[in-house]
Write a protein that holds these residues in place. Structure first.
Motif, short mmCIF file in Angstrom:
data_model
loop_
_atom_site.label_atom_id
_atom_site.label_comp_id
_atom_site.label_asym_id
_atom_site.label_seq_id
_atom_site.Cartn_x
_atom_site.Cartn_y
_atom_site.Cartn_z
N VAL A 193 0.83 -1.21 0.00
CA VAL A 193 0.00 0.00 0.00
C VAL A 193 0.86 1.26 0.00
O VAL A 193 0.40 2.34 -0.37
N HIS A 194 2.14 1.12 0.38
CA HIS A 194 3.02 2.28 0.54
C HIS A 194 3.57 2.73 -0.80
O HIS A 194 4.25 1.94 -1.47
N PRO A 195 3.38 3.99 -1.18
CA PRO A 195 3.98 4.47 -2.43
C PRO A 195 5.49 4.23 -2.48
O PRO A 195 6.05 3.96 -3.55
N GLU A 196 6.16 4.30 -1.31
CA GLU A 196 7.61 4.07 -1.27
C GLU A 196 8.00 2.71 -1.83
O GLU A 196 9.10 2.54 -2.37
N SER A 197 7.09 1.75 -1.67
CA SER A 197 7.41 0.39 -2.14
C SER A 197 7.42 0.33 -3.67
O SER A 197 8.11 -0.51 -4.26
N VAL A 198 6.66 1.21 -4.29
CA VAL A 198 6.62 1.27 -5.76
C VAL A 198 7.89 1.97 -6.27
O VAL A 198 8.57 1.49 -7.18
N THR A 199 8.20 3.09 -5.65
CA THR A 199 9.42 3.81 -6.01
C THR A 199 10.63 2.88 -5.90
O THR A 199 11.50 2.86 -6.78
N ALA A 200 10.67 2.10 -4.82
CA ALA A 200 11.83 1.23 -4.57
C ALA A 200 12.02 0.23 -5.70
O ALA A 200 13.14 0.05 -6.20
N VAL A 201 10.95 -0.41 -6.15
CA VAL A 201 11.14 -1.47 -7.16
C VAL A 201 11.42 -0.86 -8.53
O VAL A 201 12.22 -1.40 -9.31
N PHE A 202 10.81 0.28 -8.84
CA PHE A 202 11.12 0.91 -10.13
C PHE A 202 12.56 1.43 -10.14
O PHE A 202 13.25 1.35 -11.17
N GLU A 203 13.02 1.98 -9.02
CA GLU A 203 14.42 2.45 -8.99
C GLU A 203 15.39 1.27 -9.10
O GLU A 203 16.40 1.36 -9.80
N ALA A 204 15.07 0.18 -8.43
CA ALA A 204 15.93 -1.01 -8.50
C ALA A 204 15.96 -1.56 -9.93
O ALA A 204 17.01 -1.99 -10.43
N ALA A 205 14.81 -1.55 -10.60
CA ALA A 205 14.74 -2.04 -11.99
C ALA A 205 15.53 -1.12 -12.91
O ALA A 205 16.27 -1.58 -13.79
N GLU A 206 15.37 0.19 -12.70
CA GLU A 206 16.09 1.16 -13.54
C GLU A 206 17.60 0.97 -13.40
O GLU A 206 18.34 1.03 -14.39
N ALA A 207 18.05 0.71 -12.19
CA ALA A 207 19.49 0.53 -11.96
C ALA A 207 20.03 -0.69 -12.71
O ALA A 207 21.21 -0.75 -13.04
N ARG A 208 19.15 -1.65 -12.97
CA ARG A 208 19.56 -2.88 -13.66
C ARG A 208 19.17 -2.87 -15.15
O ARG A 208 19.42 -3.87 -15.84
N GLY A 209 18.51 -1.83 -15.61
CA GLY A 209 18.09 -1.77 -17.00
C GLY A 209 16.92 -2.68 -17.33
O GLY A 209 16.65 -2.96 -18.50
N MET A 210 16.21 -3.16 -16.29
CA MET A 210 15.16 -4.16 -16.51
C MET A 210 13.81 -3.51 -16.82
O MET A 210 13.45 -2.49 -16.25
N ALA A 211 13.05 -4.18 -17.69
CA ALA A 211 11.66 -3.81 -17.94
C ALA A 211 10.82 -4.44 -16.83
O ALA A 211 10.69 -5.67 -16.77
N VAL A 212 10.28 -3.63 -15.95
CA VAL A 212 9.48 -4.14 -14.84
C VAL A 212 8.12 -3.47 -14.84
O VAL A 212 8.00 -2.28 -15.14
N VAL A 213 7.10 -4.27 -14.51
CA VAL A 213 5.74 -3.79 -14.32
C VAL A 213 5.47 -3.78 -12.82
O VAL A 213 5.76 -4.77 -12.14
N ALA A 214 4.93 -2.69 -12.29
CA ALA A 214 4.63 -2.65 -10.85
C ALA A 214 3.53 -1.64 -10.58
O ALA A 214 3.25 -0.76 -11.41
#
Ligand code: GUN
Ligand code: ZN
Length: 439
Positions: A137-158
């Motif tokens: 439910v926490h917006p921070e949890s969304v930011t965290a996974v998109f930032e982690a994906a961006e750091a790895r160059g991964m296409a992630v849906v969240a």
């Protein structure tokens, strides 16, 4: 950026093996190659031809290993990595006992980022280059996974998991804050680099009709976003939905009545479906996501892959970790095979592999971009060692064709079979097992 050539066995698909037949759809080259240019697939073909036409391209020769698109996990929960393999409960008790307490920790951005990093590294080590994750439910949890994906160059849906009832206070939002937070997150992330936003009501029991309507309105305002949720996973859950929504014709109707049924909708589990629900999924082209290790682990039931595919419903394959019991799409294909057997259909290795790559990519509306080695796709690649353990090696040594050589790895393989991984052409360093002679 220079061209680069990967050599090995290569499997490609020119069509959906469920509709076209696997013999017509799948193509194997025992000595093939994949040409990578600027992070994308430039060509596939015979190794000798590609070497001749690209004599200056550096070569990574994987010998008899099999070059495939990276796996695509179409439904999982990165916040549940810490409580995967929790014992003894069925869905609703499992959520209350294990899942919700762990999800409460994701208000801490540092913890969320650590779990996002851990989960994406586990996924990559298992050959999974794209995943669609629920957050908390926490917006921070969304930011965290998109930032982690961006750091790895991964296409992630969240997407932010929305709940405004039947959940602990600390995990509840409201109809308005679910709308506002989801809108702010999708405006920041959807289409930024390789990120895709999915509007994410957890499931009908944890959203009021007002919240479902608010998220349906948001989806109508941003129709290019995906929408992910759960549908008809356990019979007790279906009965609960009936009690909570007495006007609804069925479980799917609780979404449909709130503008949450559409072609870009992803409906996880979709096991205990009524005829009308199957008809509606087929009519709108919405995807059912098969989560086989979860369905056996939580005791949910037997998904009808062959039946839903025969109706033309897009089907993706997924781990559903931490309800699922493995990060491996190999283990997930094995479980899909076993469930097929229990339903009387032996899925061919070509069916399984397609579901874990292109089928899942199409469910995420990323067909042609990921889950395929077709020219123009991102060079997200997984190279499989087809003899990664003594047990697998002795069986594949007897194989008379690629399918017999591959099937033992699909049934018995794990991260030890993942010889190399690339994300947008870039080799993953370190985490993947380095077998003798690996390139
Ligand atoms: N239904 C609602 N939430 C969940 C979840 O987190 N996991 C599974 N497997 N089913 C759910
Ligand atoms: Zn789920």
């Amino acid at each position: 950026m220079r061209d680069e050539l990967l050599l090995g066995q290569v499997l490609t698909f020119s069509d959906d093996p469920f509709s076209a037949g696997w013999q017509a759809a799948a193509h194997h080259s025992a000595r093939g190659g994949v040409l990578i240019r600027a992070g994308r697939i430039a060509a596939t073909g015979a190794a000798d031809d590609l070497r001749r036409t690209h004599p200056h391209a550096p070569v990574s020769d994987y010998g008899e290993a099999l070059i495939l698109p990276g796996f695509v996990d179409a439904h999982m929960h990165y916040p549940q990595t810490g409580m995967i393999a929790s014992w003894g409960k069925r869905l609703i008790d499992w959520l209350n006992t294990y899942t919700f307490p762990e999800e409460m920790r994701f208000g801490d951005p540092g913890y969320a980022r650590a779990q996002a990093d851990l989960t994406l590294d586990l996924a990559l080590a298992h050959g999974t280059t794209t995943l669609a994750s629920f957050c908390t439910v926490h917006p921070e949890s969304v930011t965290a996974v998109f930032e982690a994906a961006e750091a790895r160059g991964m296409a992630v849906v969240a997407g932010k998991t929305c709940m405004d009832r039947n959940a602990p206070d600390a995990l509840r939002d409201t109809a308005q804050t679910a709308y506002d937070d989801s809108k702010a997150l999708l405006e920041t992330w959807h289409g930024r680099g390789r990120a895709t936003y999915a509007i994410t009501p957890r499931f009908s029991p944890t959203s009021t009709p007002d919240q479902l309507a608010a998220l349906g309105a948001l989806w109508a305002e941003h129709p290019d976003c995906l929408m992910q949720t759960h549908l008809s996973e356990q019979t007790d859950e279906v009965a609960w939905v009936r009690a909570l929504f007495p006007q609804a014709r069925d479980y799917l109707d609780t979404y449909e009545a709130h503008a949450l049924l559409g072609a870009r909708g992803l409906y996880g589990h979709a096991i205990h479906l009524e005829a009308r629900e199957i008809d509606r999924l087929a009519e709108v082209g919405a995807a059912a996501v098969h989560c086989p290790t979860s369905n056996t682990f939580i005791g949910s039931g037997l998904f009808d892959t062959a039946g839903l595919k025969a109706r033309g419903i897009p089907v993706g394959l997924a781990t559903d970790t931490g309800g699922g019991s493995s990060f491996s799409m190999l283990r997930t294909m094995a479980a899909a095979y076993e469930i097929g057997q229990l339903r009387g259909t032996a899925l061919h290795p070509a069916h399984l592999l397609w579901l874990a790559t292109e089928g899942a990519a199409r469910a995420l509306h990323m067909g042609g971009q990921i889950g395929t080695l077709a020219p123009g796709a991102h060079a997200d690649i997984c190279v499989l060692d087809l003899a990664s353990t003594p047990a697998i090696a002795q069986r594949s040594a007897r194989a008379e064709d690629i399918w017999e050589a591959l099937f033992p790895t699909l049934m018995m393989g794990d991260d030890r079979a993942v010889r190399a991984v690339r994300v947008a052409g870039v080799p993953l360093q370190g985490a993947v097992s380095t077998a003798p002679g690996s390139a």
